[in-house]
Design a protein around this motif. Structure first.
Motif, short mmCIF file in Angstrom:
data_model
loop_
_atom_site.label_atom_id
_atom_site.label_comp_id
_atom_site.label_asym_id
_atom_site.label_seq_id
_atom_site.Cartn_x
_atom_site.Cartn_y
_atom_site.Cartn_z
N LEU A 17 0.83 -1.20 0.00
CA LEU A 17 0.00 0.00 0.00
C LEU A 17 0.87 1.25 0.00
CD1 LEU A 17 -2.76 1.39 0.23
CD2 LEU A 17 -2.62 1.08 2.72
N GLY A 18 1.88 1.29 0.87
CA GLY A 18 2.75 2.45 0.96
C GLY A 18 3.53 2.69 -0.32
N GLN A 19 4.08 1.62 -0.89
CA GLN A 19 4.85 1.75 -2.12
C GLN A 19 3.97 2.22 -3.28
OE1 GLN A 19 6.57 -2.15 -2.46
NE2 GLN A 19 8.34 -1.64 -1.19
N SER A 20 2.73 1.75 -3.31
CA SER A 20 1.79 2.19 -4.35
C SER A 20 1.53 3.69 -4.25
CB SER A 20 0.48 1.41 -4.23
OG SER A 20 -0.48 1.90 -5.14
N LEU A 21 1.37 4.21 -3.03
CA LEU A 21 1.13 5.65 -2.83
C LEU A 21 2.36 6.47 -3.21
CD1 LEU A 21 -0.87 5.50 0.52
CD2 LEU A 21 -1.74 6.24 -1.71
N LEU A 22 3.55 5.99 -2.84
CA LEU A 22 4.78 6.69 -3.22
C LEU A 22 4.89 6.79 -4.74
CD1 LEU A 22 7.37 5.18 -0.71
CD2 LEU A 22 6.61 7.55 -0.80
N THR A 44 2.39 6.64 -6.90
CA THR A 44 1.33 7.51 -7.42
C THR A 44 1.71 8.99 -7.31
OG1 THR A 44 -0.36 5.90 -6.80
CG2 THR A 44 -1.09 8.16 -7.15
N PHE A 45 2.33 9.38 -6.18
CA PHE A 45 2.72 10.77 -5.98
C PHE A 45 4.03 11.11 -6.70
CE2 PHE A 45 -0.44 10.58 -2.70
CZ PHE A 45 -0.90 11.88 -2.56
N GLY A 46 4.68 10.09 -7.28
CA GLY A 46 5.88 10.33 -8.08
C GLY A 46 7.13 10.61 -7.27
N TYR A 47 7.18 10.17 -6.01
CA TYR A 47 8.37 10.38 -5.19
C TYR A 47 9.38 9.26 -5.43
CZ TYR A 47 6.05 14.02 -2.43
OH TYR A 47 5.43 15.17 -2.03
N PRO A 48 10.62 9.59 -5.81
CA PRO A 48 11.64 8.55 -5.98
C PRO A 48 12.08 8.00 -4.62
CG PRO A 48 12.61 10.72 -6.28
CD PRO A 48 11.13 10.94 -6.15
N PRO A 49 12.50 6.73 -4.55
CA PRO A 49 12.88 6.11 -3.28
C PRO A 49 14.01 6.84 -2.56
CG PRO A 49 12.67 4.46 -5.01
CD PRO A 49 12.60 5.79 -5.67
N GLU A 50 14.90 7.48 -3.34
CA GLU A 50 16.02 8.16 -2.70
C GLU A 50 15.59 9.46 -2.00
OE1 GLU A 50 16.03 9.05 -7.17
OE2 GLU A 50 15.84 7.29 -5.85
N ARG A 51 14.38 9.95 -2.32
CA ARG A 51 13.92 11.18 -1.67
C ARG A 51 13.02 10.87 -0.46
NH1 ARG A 51 9.81 15.86 -3.96
NH2 ARG A 51 9.63 16.94 -1.96
N ARG A 76 12.14 18.70 -0.04
CA ARG A 76 12.68 18.14 1.19
C ARG A 76 12.61 16.61 1.15
NH1 ARG A 76 12.25 20.34 6.90
NH2 ARG A 76 12.52 18.53 8.29
N SER A 77 13.63 15.94 1.72
CA SER A 77 13.68 14.48 1.81
C SER A 77 13.25 14.04 3.19
CB SER A 77 15.10 13.97 1.52
OG SER A 77 15.50 14.33 0.22
N GLY A 78 12.93 12.76 3.32
CA GLY A 78 12.54 12.26 4.63
C GLY A 78 12.08 10.83 4.59
N THR A 79 11.49 10.39 5.70
CA THR A 79 11.05 9.00 5.85
C THR A 79 9.68 8.97 6.51
OG1 THR A 79 13.33 8.23 6.11
CG2 THR A 79 11.59 6.74 6.86
N ILE A 80 8.85 8.05 6.03
CA ILE A 80 7.55 7.79 6.64
C ILE A 80 7.63 6.42 7.32
CG2 ILE A 80 5.08 7.42 6.24
CD1 ILE A 80 5.35 9.23 3.78
#
Length: 695
Positions: A560-565, A567-574, A614-618
């Motif tokens: 679910l989380g990866q699907s949302l990332l 969809t919003f177009g955020y690369p894993p490194e960000r 800005r970068s970060g983690t959820i």
């Protein structure tokens, strides 16, 4: 494509054998010589059509067979009339004209029944079964194959028994029941080896190889295909040799060894070209095209596919034509040429509708959906998506019917077995009772011995009955397990249908959002789409698992989380996603609202926590705390900025779902924004989720 070739080989095996090498010119002389006996002319014409033309010049085979049919009917030679009808049936089957093929095979069967040709009847039943099998009508196919098998067993015709076992094995293989398929193919192989039938051996080896190939066991598949190859070489069977080379090429291609794959495909193609086998040539060209497509050489792939399509159009096999049109359309889509992709796809869809096969229609609709979508033709894309779902659901319904067919077939076999066993037991008891009476008549001196013998018989019979009872109980247990498996299949089907319906709603929302100009309204529709997708994912996970009553939450929340990332177009490194939890199973009533809550909280973080690049983690965690659960979702973003939407529908939904679960909601700021929900297993909340356990 491969299935079609195997079908032709089945027809070959079921026909009366003819000479391996024939002189076509001499046959033509006999056929044209009206002074020859009619039976000689018809035999020559049959051999000429079969050996000379059927696989190289099918239209010529059709012409000769029609002439034979007219002559046989004129002279009242039923045997040759039946043979001509059979050859015409094969001709129509090669073209994919199943109604005509079925009509001719049925006429041939009727004549064989009139003249009492028992072996011919069994062969005709198998040919008719093959037509139903190719059309996906497994009820009718299994009925005809089973009738043929019983006749062959009554005749003691081991070659026919082997062929029927192979045919039934093919049904199980097409249904994905590889255990039953392998059992039937192995029995067929054993019989063929007993009678030294090399063609039968080669056929069984090829089918067993295909099972292992479908299961991804390429080492085993290659072993059986190579054994098949050696036998076909000794037989001088060039058509079988070419088919086996194509199969071996597929093994290497699936393993990524394109050099070996291309070499074997090319060798197979060369043999087909030498034979003038148009169907084989088209098959070989399509396989070579698949290698070039995998390598990204689209120009060569299109070249080979176009050549293959041209030959298939000459043969007239609509299903194969549709397949080539789809494949060409897919390549054009990958090239970004959506006009050509749609053109070929629409032609393929028209052909698929003429064929009427669910799988072919589903594939055509799926291809056109993506082509229309890429071209921005939303209305047509939606129509194709709905058609795809309709065909896919129908296929799933067929799977349920196939499971029922397999169950009924196994029940019948079990009933036959029990009936035979009961008859033998009754005969044995009658014999033993008679023996006991004879012993009692020996007189007083032998009376004691007779009583002891009778007692022994009674004990023996009782022992047999106990064993029979135990065996019956074991079989009944097996039946219960089969019914349980069937119910499990139906439950999976329900979850699959729910998932499909939710995905349809998601697609409708997506297509609707494309036409909305107001940014706020569009954002609300997209948010609704995400919520629907989170529920669809639940049901997808359910029908993919062994445990149909519970969801493994770590895997679900990760997806679910990866699907949302994405969809919003955020690369894993960000933006990183950290799922800090052990494996944990929950039932659907708990998993759905928790999934919706996590969907809202992650979406909130992605929208507000990381502005200006800005970068970060959820972080997401779900764990047991005492007798309850604790859900935590937090980010290391800008913190208070998240609260800007505190009165939004999403926030209201989180609070509503928390209340529904009987939980306590806490939210706060500190190195980001976090939400914690504590769910206690008490009298009110225990109804919402089951006793959960950590694996």
């Amino acid at each position: 494509m491969e299935k079609s070739c195997l079908s032709f080989w089945l027809y070959l095996l079921l026909l009366a054998p003819v000479a391996a090498q024939v002189n076509l010119d001499s046959l033509k002389v006999v056929w044209q010589d009206e002074t020859q006996p009619d039976s000689n002319r018809l035999k020559a014409g049959f051999t000429l059509a079969w050996e000379g033309y059927l696989f190289s010049q099918p239209d010529s085979a059709y012409y000769f067979s029609q002439l034979q049919l007219e002559l046989a009917r004129e002279k009242g030679l039923k045997k040759y009339e039946s043979a001509a009808l059979n050859t015409l049936g094969i001709y129509y089957a090669m073209r994919g004209d199943y109604p005509q093929a079925l009509d001719h095979f049925s006429q041939s069967l009727k004549i064989k029944e009139e003249i009492g040709d028992t072996i011919g009847i069994a062969a005709a039943l198998n040919n008719i079964g093959r037509i139903y099998d190719d059309q996906g009508d497994y009820t009718q196919a299994l009925d005809h194959y089973s009738r043929s098998l019983k006749m062959e067993e009554a005749l003691g015709n081991k070659g026919g028994i082997s062929a029927s076992l192979n045919a039934i094995g093919t049904i199980y293989m097409n249904q994905g029941d590889y255990t039953q398929a392998l059992n039937h193919y192995t029995r067929s192989l054993t019989i063929s080896e007993e009678i030294g039938d090399k063609r039968g051996i080669a056929n069984s080896l090829g089918n067993i190889g295909k099972i292992y190939k479908n299961q991804g066991d390429y080492a085993q598949a290659l072993e059986y295909y190579i054994r098949n190859l050696k036998i076909t070489e000794t037989l001088g069977d060039k058509v079988g040799l070419a088919l086996t080379l194509i199969n071996i090429g597929t093994i290497y291609t699936n393993q990524g060894d394109y050099v070996q794959g291309l070499e074997h495909y090319s060798r197979g193609l060369k043999i087909y070209e030498e034979l003038g086998d148009k169907g084989g040539i088209a098959n070989g060209l399509a396989h070579i095209a698949s290698i070039y497509e995998k390598q990204g050489n689209y120009a060569e792939a299109l070249n080979y596919l176009s050549r293959s399509l041209k030959i298939k159009e000459e043969i007239g096999n609509k299903e194969q034509i549709a397949s080539s049109l789809h494949n060409i359309g897919i390549i054009y889509k990958d090239l970004g040429n959506y006009t050509q992709a749609i053109s070929y796809g629409e032609r393929g869809l028209r052909m698929a509708r003429e064929v009427g096969k669910l799988q072919t229609l589903a594939f055509a609709a799926g291809h056109l959906y993506y082509s229309y979508k890429a071209a921005g033709r939303s209305k047509q894309a939606l129509e194709m998506y709905e058609l795809y779902i309709q065909m896919h659901d129908s296929l799933n319904s067929e799977e349920n019917q196939r499971a029922t067919i397999r169950f009924e077939y196994q029940q019948q076999a079990l009933a036959d077995s029990l009936t035979n066993a009961q008859e033998k037991a009754l005969a044995q008891v009658a014999y033993e009772n008679q023996l006991g009476r004879q012993r009692l008549q020996l007189g007083f001196a032998a009376g004691v011995g007779g009583l002891l013998a009778l007692l022994a018989v009674v004990l023996f019979v009782n022992g047999r009955r106990r064993r029979k009872t135990n065996e019956l109980l074991r079989l009944q247990k097996g039946e219960i397990e089969l019914k349980s498996n069937q119910n499990e299949l139906l439950l999976k089907e329900i979850h699959h249908r729910v998932k499909n319906n939710l995905q349809t709603i998601s697609s409708l929302l997506y297509l609707q959002s494309a036409h909305i100009k107001d940014a706020d309204v569009k954002q609300a529709v997209v948010a609704g789409q995400h919520r629907v997708e989170s529920m669809a994912l639940i049901h997808q996970k359910l029908y993919q698992r062994e445990n149909l009553a519970a969801i493994e939450m770590k895997d679900y929340l990760t997806n679910l989380g990866q699907s949302l990332l994405s969809t919003f177009g955020y690369p894993p490194e960000r933006i990183g996603l950290h799922i800090a939890m052990e494996e944990l199973e929950l039932d659907v009533d708990s998993a759905v609202p928790l999934g919706l809550i996590v969907n809202e909280l992650i979406t909130n973080s992605l929208k507000y926590a990381f502005p200006d690049g800005r970068s970060g983690t959820i972080t997401v965690s779900l764990k047991q705390v005492g007798e309850g659960l604790e859900l935590f979702v937090g980010d290391d973003g800008v913190g208070a900025a998240n609260t800007a939407s505190g009165t939004s529908f999403g926030s209201q939904l989180v609070r509503l779902l928390t209340t529904q679960l009987g939980g306590q909601l806490e939210q706060g700021v500190g190195d980001g924004y976090w939400t914690r929900i504590l769910l206690k297993e008490n009298e009110t909340s225990v109804k919402n989720y089951t006793k959960f356990h950590v694996n």
